[in-house]
Design an enzyme around this catalytic site. Structure first.
Site, mmCIF file in Angstrom:
data_model
loop_
_atom_site.group_PDB
_atom_site.id
_atom_site.type_symbol
_atom_site.label_atom_id
_atom_site.label_comp_id
_atom_site.label_asym_id
_atom_site.label_seq_id
_atom_site.Cartn_x
_atom_site.Cartn_y
_atom_site.Cartn_z
ATOM 1 N N HIS A 30 0.855 -1.187 0.000
ATOM 2 C CA HIS A 30 0.000 0.000 0.000
ATOM 3 C C HIS A 30 0.890 1.235 0.000
ATOM 4 O O HIS A 30 1.860 1.313 0.759
ATOM 5 C CB HIS A 30 -0.910 0.005 1.229
ATOM 6 N N HIS A 42 -2.950 9.170 1.122
ATOM 7 C CA HIS A 42 -2.945 7.961 0.289
ATOM 8 C C HIS A 42 -4.331 7.738 -0.289
ATOM 9 O O HIS A 42 -5.303 8.425 0.067
ATOM 10 C CB HIS A 42 -2.480 6.754 1.104
ATOM 11 N N CYS A 153 -3.561 2.873 -5.401
ATOM 12 C CA CYS A 153 -2.781 3.705 -4.484
ATOM 13 C C CYS A 153 -1.388 4.022 -5.020
ATOM 14 O O CYS A 153 -0.855 5.111 -4.796
ATOM 15 C CB CYS A 153 -2.680 3.024 -3.113
#
Length: 262
Positions: A30, A42, A153
């Site tokens: 991530h 994010h 992301c």
């Protein structure tokens, strides 16, 4: 940082850095932009904040694994309605994972030596001020709909760092992780006709691995020809999200400065 790992200590990261952490036993990572003050911007799958499905308050999002509440920072988890761009503290962003720093401006040989996608790019990063500006602007205005292969992301972090946007949206996005997933079966398909020419399984595996690396390299934003530099203020128009007025933009800038200082 070496060829095997991009792991760093918290004291080593600086505002504007592209950071990431591994999830689910290194299954996927991530990504986000560190904006200073132990805060990270994010991109996650959009969550309806007004829905009540009986999920506990400390539940975790399916993809990002970011807790919905935080006792450390009052504004941790801030996001605009119907937006997937989130402001989190570094602790919540990392969860129980380690901290890694995404590399920019690597040589082709270093890029190919990285077996896992989503750890580096040959593209160069813009100055930290420009990176933070894009991240905070998108926090207020969104980054479109989350898509694992087209707009995830890592794509968000890569855009914040470079300002590069893909013209042809029918292909794979900027994400190195997505390129790896798509590159593996592509390599197998491309190499399958060569099996007749190679009696040894080792030869087949070698060609497949080579095709995999080259297909991943070909989709890197640093070498792609289907990308253009787009100002973040014009991003919504280019992607058909609608226009943003100057008045709203000024209000968002003031809000961003307040968030970073708090």
């Amino acid at each position: 940082m070496g060829l095997l790992t991009n792991r760093v200590e918290r004291s080593e990261i600086r505002p504007g850095d592209h950071i990431y952490t591994w999830r689910a036993v290194f299954t996927y990572s991530h990504h986000g932009i560190f904006v200073g003050g132990s805060k990270v911007v994010h991109f996650t799958p959009e969550r309806n904040r007004d829905s009540n499905n009986g999920t506990p308050s400390d539940s975790y999002d399916l993809v990002s694994s970011i807790p919905s509440t935080c006792s450390t920072f009052p504004d941790c988890g801030f996001r605009q309605p119907n937006s997937g761009v989130v402001l989190s503290c570094l602790d919540c962003f990392l969860g129980k994972g380690s901290l890694y720093s995404f590399e920019y401006g690597v040589t082709p040989s270093v890029f190919l030596a990285k077996v896992r996608g989503g750890t580096c790019t040959t593209a160069t990063s813009d100055p930290p001020d420009a990176v933070i500006h894009r991240a905070m602007y998108l926090l207020q205005n969104g980054f479109g709909n989350y898509d694992v292969f087209q707009n995830n992301c890592e794509d968000f972090a890569l855009y914040c760092k470079t300002g590069l946007l893909i013209v042809d949206k029918s292909g794979v996005g900027r994400s190195g992780q997505a390129s790896s997933v798509i590159g593996a079966p592509l390599a197998a398909i491309l190499s399958s006709p060569l099996k007749l020419l190679m009696p040894s399984p080792v030869g087949v595996a070698t060609v497949t691995a080579g095709m995999y690396c080259m297909s991943r390299y070909a989709t890197d934003i640093g070498v792609r020809t289907d990308v253009i530099k787009v100002a973040v203020e014009e991003l919504a128009v280019n992607l058909g999200w609608g226009d943003v007025t100057e008045e709203v933009a000024e209000e968002n800038d003031a809000s961003n400065r307040q968030i970073v200082r708090s």
